[in-house]
Design a protein around this motif. Structure first.
Motif, PDB file in Angstrom:
ATOM      1  N   GLU A  64       0.938  -1.238   0.011  1.00  0.00           N
ATOM      2  CA  GLU A  64       0.105   0.113  -0.039  1.00  0.00           C
ATOM      3  C   GLU A  64       0.854   1.366  -0.088  1.00  0.00           C
ATOM      4  OE1 GLU A  64      -2.837  -0.055   3.238  1.00  0.00           O
ATOM      5  OE2 GLU A  64      -3.383   2.179   2.882  1.00  0.00           O
ATOM      6  N   LYS A  65       0.434   2.284  -0.801  1.00  0.00           N
ATOM      7  CA  LYS A  65       1.178   3.469  -0.718  1.00  0.00           C
ATOM      8  C   LYS A  65       0.119   4.581  -0.804  1.00  0.00           C
ATOM      9  CE  LYS A  65       0.688   4.559  -5.229  1.00  0.00           C
ATOM     10  NZ  LYS A  65      -0.179   5.612  -5.784  1.00  0.00           N
ATOM     11  N   TYR A  66       0.835   5.858  -0.538  1.00  0.00           N
ATOM     12  CA  TYR A  66      -0.272   7.194  -0.843  1.00  0.00           C
ATOM     13  C   TYR A  66       0.858   8.001  -1.573  1.00  0.00           C
ATOM     14  CZ  TYR A  66      -3.636  10.787   0.955  1.00  0.00           C
ATOM     15  OH  TYR A  66      -4.570  11.458   0.962  1.00  0.00           O
ATOM     16  N   ASP A  67       0.501   8.606  -2.612  1.00  0.00           N
ATOM     17  CA  ASP A  67       1.351   9.723  -3.360  1.00  0.00           C
ATOM     18  C   ASP A  67       1.598  10.917  -2.255  1.00  0.00           C
ATOM     19  OD1 ASP A  67       1.156   7.895  -5.366  1.00  0.00           O
ATOM     20  OD2 ASP A  67       0.465   9.433  -7.011  1.00  0.00           O
ATOM     21  N   LEU A  68       2.842  11.300  -2.272  1.00  0.00           N
ATOM     22  CA  LEU A  68       3.143  12.445  -1.654  1.00  0.00           C
ATOM     23  C   LEU A  68       2.403  13.701  -2.178  1.00  0.00           C
ATOM     24  CD1 LEU A  68       4.995  13.412   0.493  1.00  0.00           C
ATOM     25  CD2 LEU A  68       6.669  14.142  -0.988  1.00  0.00           C
ATOM     26  N   GLN A  69       2.033  13.535  -3.484  1.00  0.00           N
ATOM     27  CA  GLN A  69       1.230  14.584  -4.177  1.00  0.00           C
ATOM     28  C   GLN A  69      -0.372  14.488  -3.468  1.00  0.00           C
ATOM     29  OE1 GLN A  69      -0.808  13.730  -7.701  1.00  0.00           O
ATOM     30  NE2 GLN A  69      -0.554  15.960  -8.496  1.00  0.00           N
ATOM     31  N   SER A  70      -0.849  13.284  -3.340  1.00  0.00           N
ATOM     32  CA  SER A  70      -2.148  13.271  -2.780  1.00  0.00           C
ATOM     33  C   SER A  70      -2.027  13.746  -1.271  1.00  0.00           C
ATOM     34  CB  SER A  70      -2.587  11.694  -2.466  1.00  0.00           C
ATOM     35  OG  SER A  70      -2.592  11.167  -3.681  1.00  0.00           O
ATOM     36  N   PHE A  71      -0.782  13.392  -0.623  1.00  0.00           N
ATOM     37  CA  PHE A  71      -1.086  14.236   0.661  1.00  0.00           C
ATOM     38  C   PHE A  71      -1.022  15.582   0.871  1.00  0.00           C
ATOM     39  CE2 PHE A  71       1.878  14.433   4.726  1.00  0.00           C
ATOM     40  CZ  PHE A  71       0.636  14.338   5.605  1.00  0.00           C
ATOM     41  N   HIS A  72       0.174  15.799  -0.080  1.00  0.00           N
ATOM     42  CA  HIS A  72       0.218  17.292  -0.058  1.00  0.00           C
ATOM     43  C   HIS A  72      -0.894  18.403  -0.546  1.00  0.00           C
ATOM     44  CE1 HIS A  72       3.100  20.897  -1.729  1.00  0.00           C
ATOM     45  NE2 HIS A  72       2.362  21.330  -1.047  1.00  0.00           N
ATOM     46  N   LYS A  73      -1.362  17.941  -1.604  1.00  0.00           N
ATOM     47  CA  LYS A  73      -2.659  18.699  -2.285  1.00  0.00           C
ATOM     48  C   LYS A  73      -3.863  18.407  -1.624  1.00  0.00           C
ATOM     49  CE  LYS A  73      -2.859  19.393  -7.140  1.00  0.00           C
ATOM     50  NZ  LYS A  73      -2.273  20.746  -7.140  1.00  0.00           N
ATOM     51  N   GLY A  74      -3.939  17.312  -0.859  1.00  0.00           N
ATOM     52  CA  GLY A  74      -4.806  17.120   0.100  1.00  0.00           C
ATOM     53  C   GLY A  74      -5.129  17.978   1.347  1.00  0.00           C
ATOM     54  N   ILE A  75      -3.878  18.200   1.761  1.00  0.00           N
ATOM     55  CA  ILE A  75      -3.751  19.034   2.779  1.00  0.00           C
ATOM     56  C   ILE A  75      -4.484  20.525   2.424  1.00  0.00           C
ATOM     57  CG2 ILE A  75      -2.232  20.373   4.530  1.00  0.00           C
ATOM     58  CD1 ILE A  75      -0.428  17.800   4.433  1.00  0.00           C
ATOM     59  N   ARG A  76      -3.571  20.839   1.226  1.00  0.00           N
ATOM     60  CA  ARG A  76      -4.151  22.219   0.390  1.00  0.00           C
ATOM     61  C   ARG A  76      -5.490  22.429   0.216  1.00  0.00           C
ATOM     62  NH1 ARG A  76       0.328  25.404  -2.330  1.00  0.00           N
ATOM     63  NH2 ARG A  76      -1.691  25.703  -3.983  1.00  0.00           N
ATOM     64  N   SER A  77      -6.107  21.071  -0.404  1.00  0.00           N
ATOM     65  CA  SER A  77      -7.547  21.021  -0.648  1.00  0.00           C
ATOM     66  C   SER A  77      -8.279  21.344   0.740  1.00  0.00           C
ATOM     67  CB  SER A  77      -7.886  19.451  -1.278  1.00  0.00           C
ATOM     68  OG  SER A  77      -7.372  19.472  -2.258  1.00  0.00           O
TER      69      SER A  77
END
Lengths: 464, 464
Positions: free
Chosen positions: B438-451
């Protein structure tokens, strides 16, 4: 009569014989699980040592798997005394599910039960208790006579419960050394737990393991469920399709080489008055589940089968996991009769499965042994004296019977050593072999030892 | 524009935010396995501590199972500022088969991959990474403004992956405390890994475990094979019969309450241009396996399913065991849509199985959770501002979509707290949730916080 003296010694020495068996049963010689390799080796050593004590030239013989035990006794110089080979196996089945055992399967003990004393533990019946009946008969004979009655070869295997991968190569490489006039095999039972018998018909076996693969990895059933192929579903479809509504196996060509039972044999089997209701009732069942147009004894002895012996896939632990697994697996075996060709059956099964694979699915196969069905020739001069000996010991007419199980060694003796084999054993139907709480009746052990003494007597006296 | 300052802080503090997530991922909070109970507790403690650091009145709240984490922030006294509740879950799926992981699932790390940096470890995407996006958005907002923008309740569960047995009682007992104007749930993904979306349609779930029993104990397939019922064969027949040739589920009454898709929704879904070939191709598949007359998105979002999530019986270890097992087991789940009644489905399934049991066989059932399908009302004034915020952050029009998975909490918020819920998440299709690696893209994490920062801004600014 000298045999009476031997039998008296057997009766007297039963406690010591039982202690020796308990000692052997404490060794967890599970051949199919690599974790028990050293224990299998230890069981072989134990037997070598015991056989040497009986005057045999005994040794542990290496194989790529677990060792064989081979022992020779030259015997007296008496014309026409036969050379006998005795076969048994010292390995045992796995013990899972361990939770269903009432005691440690490798801490055996004598238990009092309503139907008599039993020896409880894994291997008590299959096959350590049975093989020790012959060794104890030899021990008593030797104690009485100072020698054994004829030339004897003992041949003990450690891979019988795991497909006997080393057996054929070993027999081929040592054919000259192993060949005898007739083989005695102690790995069968009393018919309906009371009638002594010699098995003349044995089913063969083909073991297959199949892995159905679909997605490249386990999937979340929420994200993919409904769109992605589920290999458990496909495996279930394949298994469900293996039998038709009448219980007949659907693999094309499967019944090639399956003979119809002769009228003579059918009549003999009817005479055995097999109580299938009791046989099934003892294990909580009532309805014969095989081909709907066959008798229960046919289902067990003269008809081939297809069984799933194990299945697994996806999440099988506590709780729940909404996974769509990448693969599903099954262990499937076929019991063969007559002239069914094990290799042709294996190929037909694989083709049958492969033909059903939809897009995106693959099947991988691995084999777990194969052996043809066996048919003994009762023309060999050893059969009738042995039957008479058994009748004498048990007080009831011994019978020639079939056997649902696969004891490939009998066929191998014929194929590779051109030697007939007599399958004589003393197990009972409720011995729970291969199951939790395996046992061997003390009566089986005691009268088994006496039976072999009588068989040895008949075979050597009548020939000598 | 204050939001720009918050976003700049998020960008700057990403390394520290990532380190915090790695710390949380090191706790093996597998809720379905009792062996990890202390770890689940530890994960709850970790979150309580983190939330206290953010100014929340946070506490671990006992349940008969794993604890809930509940935290309150009173917020500024601004009229019309909404009271928001955020939901996530700190428990994770089991990790088996462990051999398929490229690393220890609970020793997470940042990996460079051809498609960018990813956070690898169990729970990285489902749901620890996702829930931390909201907490990190709060952290940045507070760092910039000295306070949070509105009244906030955080509600974190530790049993989402094991059927949420304590959830409904806890919500009922604490309804007053938990009720808010709207719930935010972060446990879903980007549509096709790129389009931000708000889920408005969720499938329900019924989990069942079935045990088919035949003989009273495991049998030897040589001694009984052909005569005795094999429960694996029966279980396979039952499973194989659950779908007809067109992929339709055969349980009587199963489709009661399944609505046809409206023309409007069908048109909107066609507009999403779902690339099912790529979706399936990513996991090694090519052919949609559901009802043959349905589109792939219907199979995933608006059609019910029946899946076997696990199956086991007989001997499943190394080697081979010629056993006829006494029982066979399966874990089976149904995904529900529309007005399908979970309890009626469970009853219909059990009746369906029971009706197929031959003599000598019994079936035992145990339940593993049930939840109806969910339908969100986009009338709630929070939906459009949230959609605008997502469109702004991701540079592509955010969509209202369906979800094949079951996130029962959304329906529970409506049923027990009369509260609408917005399901917004940033997972990608290849996150391998519930699977090895299992993984989570760093982009998902970063843009998720921004979202979330943008959503908070839109909801409080536009309302305030």
């Amino acid at each position: 009569m000298t045999i009476e003296a031997v039998l008296a010694r057997i009766d007297q020495a039963l406690p010591e014989a039982t202690d020796r068996l308990l000692d052997l049963l404490r060794i967890p010689s599970i051949s199919t699980d690599p974790a028990y390799q050293a224990d299998c080796d230890r069981a072989a050593d134990w037997l070598v040592s015991d056989l040497q004590g009986l005057g045999f030239d005994a040794s542990k013989r290496p194989t790529p798997g677990h060792p064989m035990v081979v022992a020779h006794y030259d015997g007296p110089e008496v014309a026409d005394t036969p050379h006998l080979l005795f076969y048994g196996h010292y390995d045992v089945q796995p013990v899972d599910p361990l939770s269903l055992w009432d005691r440690d399967p490798f801490d055996p003990q004598i238990e009092d039960t309503p139907s008599g004393k039993v020896i409880r533990g894994r291997g008590a019946s299959d096959d350590k208790g049975q093989l020790m009946t012959f060794l104890e008969a030899c021990r008593a004979w030797r104690a009485e006579h100072g020698r054994l009655p004829c030339r004897l070869t003992i041949f003990l295997e450690g891979e019988e419960e795991s497909g006997s991968p080393s057996l054929i190569p070993f027999m081929q490489e040592n054919a000259q050394e192993l060949r005898a006039d007739v083989a005695l095999i102690c790995d069968t039972g009393l018919f309906q737990s009371r009638t002594p018998s010699i098995v003349t018909m044995l089913r063969g076996l083909v073991g297959e393991e199949i892995t159905i693969k679909a997605a490249s990895k386990d999937l979340h059933s929420g994200m993919y469920g409904g769109l992605a192929m589920n290999p458990i579903r496909l495996l279930s479809q394949i298994i469900a399709g293996l039998h038709d509504d009448t219980g007949r196996i659907t693999v094309p060509g499967f019944y090639d080489g399956v003979p119809e039972l002769s009228d003579e044999m059918r009549a003999q089997w009817q005479g055995l008055a097999f109580d299938h209701a009791r046989f099934l009732g003892d294990v909580g069942l009532s309805v014969p589940a095989g081909e709907s147009d066959r008798t229960p004894l046919e289902m067990l002895w003269s008809r081939p089968t297809c069984e799933v012996n194990g299945i697994w896939g996806g999440y099988t632990g506590d709780g729940f996991k909404t996974v769509l697994p990448a693969e599903a697996n099954a262990k499937i075996s076929f019991r063969l009769v007559g002239q069914q060709d094990p290799l042709a059956i294996r190929e037909a099964f694989r083709a049958y499965v492969t033909a059903q694979l939809p897009a995106d699915c693959t099947a991988e196969f691995s084999e777990h042994g194969d052996s043809p069905a066996g048919q003994m020739s009762v023309e060999n001069p050893a059969f009738e004296p042995a039957r008479a000996a058994l009748t004498e010991e048990w007080g009831t007419a011994a019978a020639y019977v079939g056997c649902g199980g696969s004891i490939p060694i009998a066929g191998y003796f014929k194929t590779y050593l051109d030697m007939d084999a007599m399958l004589i054993g003393f197990a009972k139907d409720d011995d729970q072999i291969h199951s939790p709480n395996e046992k061997y009746d003390l009566q089986s052990f005691h009268k088994g030892i006496r039976s072999w003494a009588r068989v040895l007597d008949r075979l050597t006296t009548e020939k000598g």
